[in-house]
Design a protein around this motif. Structure first.
Motif, PDB file in Angstrom:
ATOM      1  N   VAL A   1      -5.622  -5.028  12.154  1.00  0.00           N
ATOM      2  CA  VAL A   1      -5.948  -4.657  10.771  1.00  0.00           C
ATOM      3  C   VAL A   1      -5.427  -5.659   9.751  1.00  0.00           C
ATOM      4  O   VAL A   1      -5.696  -5.517   8.557  1.00  0.00           O
ATOM      5  N   LYS A   2      -4.700  -6.662  10.188  1.00  0.00           N
ATOM      6  CA  LYS A   2      -4.150  -7.645   9.254  1.00  0.00           C
ATOM      7  C   LYS A   2      -5.266  -8.309   8.462  1.00  0.00           C
ATOM      8  O   LYS A   2      -6.288  -8.714   9.025  1.00  0.00           O
ATOM      9  N   GLY A   3      -5.042  -8.406   7.156  1.00  0.00           N
ATOM     10  CA  GLY A   3      -6.027  -9.041   6.292  1.00  0.00           C
ATOM     11  C   GLY A   3      -7.115  -8.100   5.801  1.00  0.00           C
ATOM     12  O   GLY A   3      -7.888  -8.457   4.913  1.00  0.00           O
ATOM     13  N   ARG A   4      -7.199  -6.908   6.382  1.00  0.00           N
ATOM     14  CA  ARG A   4      -8.232  -5.937   5.967  1.00  0.00           C
ATOM     15  C   ARG A   4      -7.618  -4.673   5.352  1.00  0.00           C
ATOM     16  O   ARG A   4      -8.221  -4.077   4.455  1.00  0.00           O
ATOM     17  N   PHE A   5      -6.477  -4.271   5.849  1.00  0.00           N
ATOM     18  CA  PHE A   5      -5.818  -3.057   5.368  1.00  0.00           C
ATOM     19  C   PHE A   5      -4.587  -3.422   4.552  1.00  0.00           C
ATOM     20  O   PHE A   5      -3.910  -4.416   4.843  1.00  0.00           O
ATOM     21  N   THR A   6      -4.287  -2.590   3.560  1.00  0.00           N
ATOM     22  CA  THR A   6      -3.098  -2.780   2.746  1.00  0.00           C
ATOM     23  C   THR A   6      -2.370  -1.453   2.601  1.00  0.00           C
ATOM     24  O   THR A   6      -2.971  -0.445   2.195  1.00  0.00           O
ATOM     25  N   ILE A   7      -1.091  -1.457   2.924  1.00  0.00           N
ATOM     26  CA  ILE A   7      -0.273  -0.249   2.780  1.00  0.00           C
ATOM     27  C   ILE A   7       0.573  -0.376   1.523  1.00  0.00           C
ATOM     28  O   ILE A   7       1.041  -1.465   1.177  1.00  0.00           O
ATOM     29  N   SER A   8       0.732   0.743   0.827  1.00  0.00           N
ATOM     30  CA  SER A   8       1.575   0.763  -0.364  1.00  0.00           C
ATOM     31  C   SER A   8       2.265   2.125  -0.435  1.00  0.00           C
ATOM     32  O   SER A   8       1.910   3.057   0.286  1.00  0.00           O
ATOM     33  N   ARG A   9       3.226   2.208  -1.351  1.00  0.00           N
ATOM     34  CA  ARG A   9       4.063   3.409  -1.359  1.00  0.00           C
ATOM     35  C   ARG A   9       4.539   3.687  -2.771  1.00  0.00           C
ATOM     36  O   ARG A   9       4.856   2.760  -3.520  1.00  0.00           O
ATOM     37  N   ASP A  10       4.587   4.962  -3.119  1.00  0.00           N
ATOM     38  CA  ASP A  10       5.162   5.413  -4.376  1.00  0.00           C
ATOM     39  C   ASP A  10       6.392   6.229  -4.014  1.00  0.00           C
ATOM     40  O   ASP A  10       6.287   7.394  -3.619  1.00  0.00           O
ATOM     41  N   ASN A  11       7.570   5.635  -4.140  1.00  0.00           N
ATOM     42  CA  ASN A  11       8.799   6.312  -3.727  1.00  0.00           C
ATOM     43  C   ASN A  11       9.077   7.556  -4.569  1.00  0.00           C
ATOM     44  O   ASN A  11       9.607   8.546  -4.067  1.00  0.00           O
ATOM     45  N   ALA A  12       8.739   7.492  -5.828  1.00  0.00           N
ATOM     46  CA  ALA A  12       8.995   8.634  -6.714  1.00  0.00           C
ATOM     47  C   ALA A  12       8.189   9.867  -6.299  1.00  0.00           C
ATOM     48  O   ALA A  12       8.620  10.998  -6.506  1.00  0.00           O
ATOM     49  N   LYS A  13       7.027   9.621  -5.702  1.00  0.00           N
ATOM     50  CA  LYS A  13       6.148  10.724  -5.273  1.00  0.00           C
ATOM     51  C   LYS A  13       6.215  10.963  -3.772  1.00  0.00           C
ATOM     52  O   LYS A  13       5.510  11.826  -3.259  1.00  0.00           O
ATOM     53  N   ASN A  14       7.043  10.195  -3.066  1.00  0.00           N
ATOM     54  CA  ASN A  14       7.110  10.294  -1.597  1.00  0.00           C
ATOM     55  C   ASN A  14       5.718  10.227  -0.979  1.00  0.00           C
ATOM     56  O   ASN A  14       5.367  11.008  -0.089  1.00  0.00           O
ATOM     57  N   THR A  15       4.951   9.283  -1.467  1.00  0.00           N
ATOM     58  CA  THR A  15       3.558   9.158  -1.047  1.00  0.00           C
ATOM     59  C   THR A  15       3.284   7.742  -0.546  1.00  0.00           C
ATOM     60  O   THR A  15       3.759   6.773  -1.139  1.00  0.00           O
ATOM     61  N   VAL A  16       2.510   7.667   0.523  1.00  0.00           N
ATOM     62  CA  VAL A  16       2.101   6.379   1.071  1.00  0.00           C
ATOM     63  C   VAL A  16       0.582   6.317   1.076  1.00  0.00           C
ATOM     64  O   VAL A  16      -0.094   7.330   1.274  1.00  0.00           O
ATOM     65  N   TYR A  17       0.063   5.129   0.828  1.00  0.00           N
ATOM     66  CA  TYR A  17      -1.378   4.908   0.753  1.00  0.00           C
ATOM     67  C   TYR A  17      -1.791   3.836   1.773  1.00  0.00           C
ATOM     68  O   TYR A  17      -1.006   2.957   2.106  1.00  0.00           O
TER      69      TYR A  17
END
Length: 122
Positions: A63-79
């Motif tokens: 998935v490298k180069g196609r997928f991107t993971i991110s995170r909102d620590n304040a909301k305990n949420t990952v995308y």
């Protein structure tokens, strides 16, 4: 009790995009890392991507180069932003929270979501 609730899966054509979300709840004090894993029928569960609390990321080779993971620590949420999807990306995607410390217990624990289906097909 910690719960992980995933959303955003569905059916998409090859080359399309989807965005997955996973929100953790349950009197959480801190989470070390959050991530996504997937499992296709007849296959073992495999790493898609992980992200730590200081935004260090790790991706599976496919998935490298196609997928991107991110995170909102304040909301305990990952995308998980998934672009240029391929039929071989079809799987159940599971959210994981690693090293979770809650207000009720200082012993870090791991949790999994129930999974969300991603189907890439024309």
């Amino acid at each position: 009790q910690v719960q992980l609730v995933e959303s955003g899966g569905g059916l998409v054509q090859p080359g399309g995009s989807l965005r997955l979300s996973c929100a953790a709840s349950g009197n959480i004090f801190s989470i070390n890392a959050m991530g996504w894993y997937r499992q296709a029928p007849g296959e073992q569960r495999e790493l898609v991507a992980t992200i730590t609390s200081v935004d260090n990321t790790n991706y599976g080779d496919s998935v490298k180069g196609r997928f991107t993971i991110s995170r909102d620590n304040a909301k305990n949420t990952v995308y998980l932003q998934m672009n240029s999807l391929k039929p071989e990306d079809t799987a159940v995607y599971y959210c994981n929270a690693n090293g979770v410390v809650t207000l009720a217990s200082i012993r870090p624990s791991d949790y999994w979501g129930q999974g969300t289906q991603v189907t890439v097909s024309s």
